[in-house]
Design an enzyme around this catalytic site. Sequence first.
Site, PDB file in Angstrom:
ATOM      1  N   SER A  63      -9.582   1.109  -5.746  1.00  0.00           N
ATOM      2  CA  SER A  63     -10.607  -0.058  -6.073  1.00  0.00           C
ATOM      3  C   SER A  63     -11.983   0.296  -5.360  1.00  0.00           C
ATOM      4  O   SER A  63     -12.184   0.866  -4.564  1.00  0.00           O
ATOM      5  CB  SER A  63     -10.007  -0.888  -5.061  1.00  0.00           C
ATOM      6  OG  SER A  63     -10.868  -2.166  -5.083  1.00  0.00           O
ATOM      7  N   GLY A  72     -14.341  -1.773  -5.209  1.00  0.00           N
ATOM      8  CA  GLY A  72     -14.900  -3.004  -4.656  1.00  0.00           C
ATOM      9  C   GLY A  72     -15.450  -3.996  -5.773  1.00  0.00           C
ATOM     10  O   GLY A  72     -14.987  -3.832  -7.028  1.00  0.00           O
ATOM     11  N   GLY A 122     -15.460  -1.972  -9.689  1.00  0.00           N
ATOM     12  CA  GLY A 122     -14.703  -1.922 -10.567  1.00  0.00           C
ATOM     13  C   GLY A 122     -13.317  -1.061 -10.147  1.00  0.00           C
ATOM     14  O   GLY A 122     -12.941  -1.020  -8.771  1.00  0.00           O
ATOM     15  N   GLY A 131      -8.280  -8.054  -4.393  1.00  0.00           N
ATOM     16  CA  GLY A 131      -7.657  -6.783  -4.667  1.00  0.00           C
ATOM     17  C   GLY A 131      -6.222  -7.061  -5.181  1.00  0.00           C
ATOM     18  O   GLY A 131      -5.450  -6.162  -5.912  1.00  0.00           O
ATOM     19  N   ASP A 132      -5.760  -8.227  -4.583  1.00  0.00           N
ATOM     20  CA  ASP A 132      -4.288  -8.552  -4.856  1.00  0.00           C
ATOM     21  C   ASP A 132      -4.178  -9.026  -6.299  1.00  0.00           C
ATOM     22  O   ASP A 132      -3.396  -8.856  -6.948  1.00  0.00           O
ATOM     23  CB  ASP A 132      -3.986  -9.817  -3.870  1.00  0.00           C
ATOM     24  CG  ASP A 132      -4.198  -9.362  -2.464  1.00  0.00           C
ATOM     25  OD1 ASP A 132      -3.766  -8.169  -2.250  1.00  0.00           O
ATOM     26  OD2 ASP A 132      -4.200 -10.371  -1.513  1.00  0.00           O
TER      27      ASP A 132
END
Length: 309
Positions: free
Chosen positions: A217, A219, A222, A248-249
Amino acid sequence: MILTVTLNTALDITYRVRSLRPHASHRVSEVLERPGGKGLNVARVLAALGHPVTVTGFAGGATGRAVQERLTGTPGVADALLPVTGTTRRTIAVVDERTGDTTQLNEPGPAITPAEWSAFQEAYEDLLAGADAVALCGSLPPGVPVGAYAGLVRASRAAGVPVLLDTNGEPLRRGIAARPDIVKPNTDELAELTGSHEPFGATEDARRRGARAVVASLGPKGLLATTPEGRWRATPPAHVHGNPTGAGDSAVAGLLSGLVEHLPWPDRLARAVALSAATVLAPVAGEFDPEAYQELVGRVTVTGEVTAA
């Protein structure tokens, strides 16, 4: 059925204030409560995408009962949380309505006894029999061995069930050596694991440590993926402002749903990035703005190369 594991479940509480200022009293304009912890957030997004999900992990005390009561009202999500004597933690997100920034406060989890951990391992192996894929998500509560995820990855592989690991620190280091199908660290977690701050090189290093595929990730910038089939970068069409809790989940949910639907990697990554951005635009962790998702998914830019057939 997709199985999500949240060993350190939580009751997520979101406060909205007009403007968050240090050393000041604040009037809360809205309070929202949801079952939380990374795997429960993943489960809600998967269910919204139409995938049946079972959640497992631990639940204890009044907070644990509140988590389970709220899970009963979530269509498509089956509750297989195990009772423990300790009390499930709370996480507090304070949203500044003026700036859109979020301040997060996370309580520690309950102490898990050896007998409770043993009971969970038995229940987990039973649940694997009906699972198409597994997500192992989040931190470990006190009392759970640091190598817990490594053991759960091995059990999943022995059952022939694909497994995604989303954790950090020593649990990630040990878990990746058990050869999960996908790991999804952020750039800080990846740097801690590999010692490298160069994302592509770090993802290659993480693959050499055991993961079949590494999706990092970046942030708001992408995702970066290194897989047996190729390497890709997926970038959202624009920076979005809002509450990043759970973004993120949602990316994990996009990756898992793409895995069980046998989508090619570029499509999985586009879905994951669009879901992540649409979650930032929603008010509560574990939810996403469906209209924003539909608008964004076709505009995600995926670049890269196929390296194997």
